[in-house]
Design a protein around this motif. Structure first.
Motif, PDB file in Angstrom:
ATOM      1  N   ILE A  19       0.839  -1.205   0.000  1.00 32.35           N
ATOM      2  CA  ILE A  19       0.000   0.000   0.000  1.00 32.35           C
ATOM      3  C   ILE A  19       0.870   1.250   0.000  1.00 32.35           C
ATOM      4  O   ILE A  19       0.605   2.213  -0.730  1.00 32.35           O
ATOM      5  CB  ILE A  19      -0.974  -0.017   1.205  1.00 32.35           C
ATOM      6  N   THR A  20       1.940   1.253   0.783  1.00 35.97           N
ATOM      7  CA  THR A  20       2.839   2.413   0.836  1.00 35.97           C
ATOM      8  C   THR A  20       3.499   2.646  -0.519  1.00 35.97           C
ATOM      9  O   THR A  20       3.536   3.782  -1.015  1.00 35.97           O
ATOM     10  CB  THR A  20       3.910   2.203   1.925  1.00 35.97           C
ATOM     11  N   ILE A  21       4.028   1.592  -1.124  1.00 33.92           N
ATOM     12  CA  ILE A  21       4.693   1.731  -2.427  1.00 33.92           C
ATOM     13  C   ILE A  21       3.708   2.206  -3.488  1.00 33.92           C
ATOM     14  O   ILE A  21       4.011   3.122  -4.268  1.00 33.92           O
ATOM     15  CB  ILE A  21       5.357   0.393  -2.835  1.00 33.92           C
ATOM     16  N   LEU A  22       2.508   1.637  -3.532  1.00 35.30           N
ATOM     17  CA  LEU A  22       1.503   2.067  -4.516  1.00 35.30           C
ATOM     18  C   LEU A  22       1.075   3.512  -4.278  1.00 35.30           C
ATOM     19  O   LEU A  22       0.855   4.273  -5.230  1.00 35.30           O
ATOM     20  CB  LEU A  22       0.295   1.129  -4.481  1.00 35.30           C
ATOM     21  N   SER A  23       0.969   3.925  -3.024  1.00 37.23           N
ATOM     22  CA  SER A  23       0.610   5.311  -2.715  1.00 37.23           C
ATOM     23  C   SER A  23       1.695   6.269  -3.187  1.00 37.23           C
ATOM     24  O   SER A  23       1.411   7.321  -3.775  1.00 37.23           O
ATOM     25  CB  SER A  23       0.381   5.492  -1.216  1.00 37.23           C
ATOM     26  N   VAL A  24       2.954   5.930  -2.933  1.00 36.00           N
ATOM     27  CA  VAL A  24       4.067   6.784  -3.365  1.00 36.00           C
ATOM     28  C   VAL A  24       4.092   6.883  -4.889  1.00 36.00           C
ATOM     29  O   VAL A  24       4.263   7.978  -5.448  1.00 36.00           O
ATOM     30  CB  VAL A  24       5.407   6.250  -2.800  1.00 36.00           C
ATOM     31  N   ILE A  25       3.907   5.753  -5.563  1.00 34.29           N
ATOM     32  CA  ILE A  25       3.883   5.768  -7.034  1.00 34.29           C
ATOM     33  C   ILE A  25       2.715   6.625  -7.527  1.00 34.29           C
ATOM     34  O   ILE A  25       2.866   7.417  -8.458  1.00 34.29           O
ATOM     35  CB  ILE A  25       3.797   4.324  -7.588  1.00 34.29           C
ATOM     36  N   GLY A  26       1.551   6.516  -6.905  1.00 33.78           N
ATOM     37  CA  GLY A  26       0.396   7.332  -7.294  1.00 33.78           C
ATOM     38  C   GLY A  26       0.655   8.817  -7.110  1.00 33.78           C
ATOM     39  O   GLY A  26       0.311   9.631  -7.967  1.00 33.78           O
ATOM     40  N   VAL A  27       1.295   9.196  -5.985  1.00 32.64           N
ATOM     41  CA  VAL A  27       1.603  10.598  -5.734  1.00 32.64           C
ATOM     42  C   VAL A  27       2.614  11.110  -6.757  1.00 32.64           C
ATOM     43  O   VAL A  27       2.487  12.229  -7.273  1.00 32.64           O
ATOM     44  CB  VAL A  27       2.114  10.792  -4.280  1.00 32.64           C
ATOM     45  N   ILE A  28       3.613  10.299  -7.082  1.00 31.33           N
ATOM     46  CA  ILE A  28       4.609  10.703  -8.090  1.00 31.33           C
ATOM     47  C   ILE A  28       3.936  10.902  -9.445  1.00 31.33           C
ATOM     48  O   ILE A  28       4.189  11.902 -10.126  1.00 31.33           O
ATOM     49  CB  ILE A  28       5.747   9.657  -8.165  1.00 31.33           C
ATOM     50  N   ILE A  29       3.059   9.989  -9.832  1.00 30.14           N
ATOM     51  CA  ILE A  29       2.336  10.137 -11.108  1.00 30.14           C
ATOM     52  C   ILE A  29       1.472  11.390 -11.088  1.00 30.14           C
ATOM     53  O   ILE A  29       1.407  12.137 -12.073  1.00 30.14           O
ATOM     54  CB  ILE A  29       1.496   8.873 -11.397  1.00 30.14           C
ATOM     55  N   LEU A  30       0.832  11.675  -9.975  1.00 34.95           N
ATOM     56  CA  LEU A  30       0.009  12.885  -9.850  1.00 34.95           C
ATOM     57  C   LEU A  30       0.856  14.144 -10.025  1.00 34.95           C
ATOM     58  O   LEU A  30       0.487  15.051 -10.771  1.00 34.95           O
ATOM     59  CB  LEU A  30      -0.707  12.895  -8.496  1.00 34.95           C
ATOM     60  N   ILE A  32       3.771  14.427 -11.549  1.00 34.11           N
ATOM     61  CA  ILE A  32       4.248  14.498 -12.934  1.00 34.11           C
ATOM     62  C   ILE A  32       3.143  15.013 -13.848  1.00 34.11           C
ATOM     63  O   ILE A  32       3.381  15.866 -14.708  1.00 34.11           O
ATOM     64  CB  ILE A  32       4.774  13.117 -13.398  1.00 34.11           C
ATOM     65  N   THR A  33       1.915  14.527 -13.653  1.00 37.93           N
ATOM     66  CA  THR A  33       0.784  14.980 -14.468  1.00 37.93           C
ATOM     67  C   THR A  33       0.532  16.473 -14.272  1.00 37.93           C
ATOM     68  O   THR A  33       0.345  17.213 -15.238  1.00 37.93           O
ATOM     69  CB  THR A  33      -0.481  14.177 -14.112  1.00 37.93           C
ATOM     70  N   ILE A  34       0.543  16.931 -13.034  1.00 37.47           N
ATOM     71  CA  ILE A  34       0.336  18.361 -12.756  1.00 37.47           C
ATOM     72  C   ILE A  34       1.447  19.183 -13.383  1.00 37.47           C
ATOM     73  O   ILE A  34       1.197  20.226 -13.988  1.00 37.47           O
ATOM     74  CB  ILE A  34       0.241  18.604 -11.231  1.00 37.47           C
ATOM     75  N   PHE A  35       2.679  18.720 -13.279  1.00 41.54           N
ATOM     76  CA  PHE A  35       3.822  19.431 -13.858  1.00 41.54           C
ATOM     77  C   PHE A  35       3.685  19.544 -15.371  1.00 41.54           C
ATOM     78  O   PHE A  35       3.879  20.609 -15.948  1.00 41.54           O
ATOM     79  CB  PHE A  35       5.134  18.731 -13.478  1.00 41.54           C
ATOM     80  N   VAL A  36       3.327  18.438 -16.035  1.00 41.81           N
ATOM     81  CA  VAL A  36       3.193  18.442 -17.491  1.00 41.81           C
ATOM     82  C   VAL A  36       2.091  19.403 -17.928  1.00 41.81           C
ATOM     83  O   VAL A  36       2.276  20.197 -18.859  1.00 41.81           O
ATOM     84  CB  VAL A  36       2.914  17.007 -18.018  1.00 41.81           C
ATOM     85  N   PHE A  37       0.951  19.394 -17.248  1.00 50.00           N
ATOM     86  CA  PHE A  37      -0.142  20.300 -17.618  1.00 50.00           C
ATOM     87  C   PHE A  37       0.216  21.754 -17.359  1.00 50.00           C
ATOM     88  O   PHE A  37      -0.156  22.633 -18.118  1.00 50.00           O
ATOM     89  CB  PHE A  37      -1.445  19.918 -16.904  1.00 50.00           C
ATOM     90  N   SER A  38       0.962  22.046 -16.277  1.00 47.00           N
ATOM     91  CA  SER A  38       1.338  23.441 -16.043  1.00 47.00           C
ATOM     92  C   SER A  38       2.349  23.926 -17.061  1.00 47.00           C
ATOM     93  O   SER A  38       2.267  25.062 -17.518  1.00 47.00           O
ATOM     94  CB  SER A  38       1.853  23.699 -14.640  1.00 47.00           C
ATOM     95  N   VAL A  39       3.289  23.088 -17.455  1.00 48.74           N
ATOM     96  CA  VAL A  39       4.259  23.487 -18.481  1.00 48.74           C
ATOM     97  C   VAL A  39       3.550  23.691 -19.806  1.00 48.74           C
ATOM     98  O   VAL A  39       3.794  24.675 -20.511  1.00 48.74           O
ATOM     99  CB  VAL A  39       5.389  22.427 -18.601  1.00 48.74           C
ATOM    100  N   LYS A  40       2.636  22.781 -20.130  1.00 49.15           N
ATOM    101  CA  LYS A  40       1.871  22.908 -21.374  1.00 49.15           C
ATOM    102  C   LYS A  40       1.050  24.196 -21.368  1.00 49.15           C
ATOM    103  O   LYS A  40       1.006  24.919 -22.351  1.00 49.15           O
ATOM    104  CB  LYS A  40       0.968  21.688 -21.538  1.00 49.15           C
ATOM    105  N   SER A  41       0.413  24.490 -20.264  1.00 48.66           N
ATOM    106  CA  SER A  41      -0.388  25.706 -20.140  1.00 48.66           C
ATOM    107  C   SER A  41       0.482  26.948 -20.272  1.00 48.66           C
ATOM    108  O   SER A  41       0.102  27.916 -20.927  1.00 48.66           O
ATOM    109  CB  SER A  41      -1.109  25.709 -18.801  1.00 48.66           C
ATOM    110  N   PHE A  42       1.660  26.926 -19.664  1.00 43.79           N
ATOM    111  CA  PHE A  42       2.573  28.075 -19.749  1.00 43.79           C
ATOM    112  C   PHE A  42       2.976  28.335 -21.196  1.00 43.79           C
ATOM    113  O   PHE A  42       2.944  29.469 -21.663  1.00 43.79           O
ATOM    114  CB  PHE A  42       3.814  27.839 -18.897  1.00 43.79           C
ATOM    115  N   PHE A  43       3.347  27.282 -21.928  1.00 43.73           N
ATOM    116  CA  PHE A  43       3.778  27.477 -23.304  1.00 43.73           C
ATOM    117  C   PHE A  43       2.628  27.869 -24.212  1.00 43.73           C
ATOM    118  O   PHE A  43       2.820  28.600 -25.178  1.00 43.73           O
ATOM    119  CB  PHE A  43       4.515  26.240 -23.826  1.00 43.73           C
ATOM    120  N   ASN A  44       1.411  27.414 -23.922  1.00 41.31           N
ATOM    121  CA  ASN A  44       0.261  27.865 -24.701  1.00 41.31           C
ATOM    122  C   ASN A  44       0.018  29.351 -24.491  1.00 41.31           C
ATOM    123  O   ASN A  44      -0.278  30.076 -25.429  1.00 41.31           O
ATOM    124  CB  ASN A  44      -0.995  27.074 -24.331  1.00 41.31           C
TER     125      ASN A  44
END
Length: 129
Positions: A19-30, A32-44
């Motif tokens: 559960i701990t490992i899956l939670s950490v992986i989920g938070v990391i994916i979250l 990364i997703t937020i980072f990608v959308f903010s960079v995309k939004s900035f460049f748009n």
């Protein structure tokens, strides 16, 4: 009995680790997703150009034409819209839209205060293209 207790402890610990490992992986994916959308939004936003646009109507047509004459800018009588875009560092690219004639494009230099640019800025709207 002891064997079953140890087995339960091992099963519980492995569930906690999973559960701990899956939670950490989920938070990391979250993140990364937020980072990608903010960079995309900035460049748009950075790739969009800001235009200040003013529709020309019966109330403001005489004022706009007098400002164009003051700044010695060629214009058309069938003007229906005027816009400018801020260029780097201080100039403005402007365009007069005409109904019956070819549109007129010109540059407003910031060497002196442009009353026309101020009028469009104060009375028009901001558009992104």
């Amino acid at each position: 009995m002891e064997f079953n207790d140890e087995e339960e402890i091992i099963k519980t610990k492995s569930k906690m680790y999973t559960i701990t490992i899956l939670s950490v992986i989920g938070v990391i994916i979250l993140f990364i997703t937020i980072f990608v959308f903010s960079v995309k939004s900035f460049f748009n936003d950075a790739s969009n150009h800001k235009y200040y646009v003013l529709d020309v109507n019966t109330e403001n047509k005489d004022k706009i034409i007098s400002l164009l004459k003051e700044e010695n800018i060629k214009y058309c009588e069938s003007i229906y819209k005027i816009e400018y875009e801020q260029l780097f560092p201080n100039d403005k690219s402007a365009k007069i839209y005409c109904r019956n004639e070819k549109d007129v494009e010109f540059t407003i230099s910031d060497n002196k205060e442009s009353q026309l640019a101020n009028y469009i800025y104060n009375n028009g709207i901001l558009e992104r293209k």
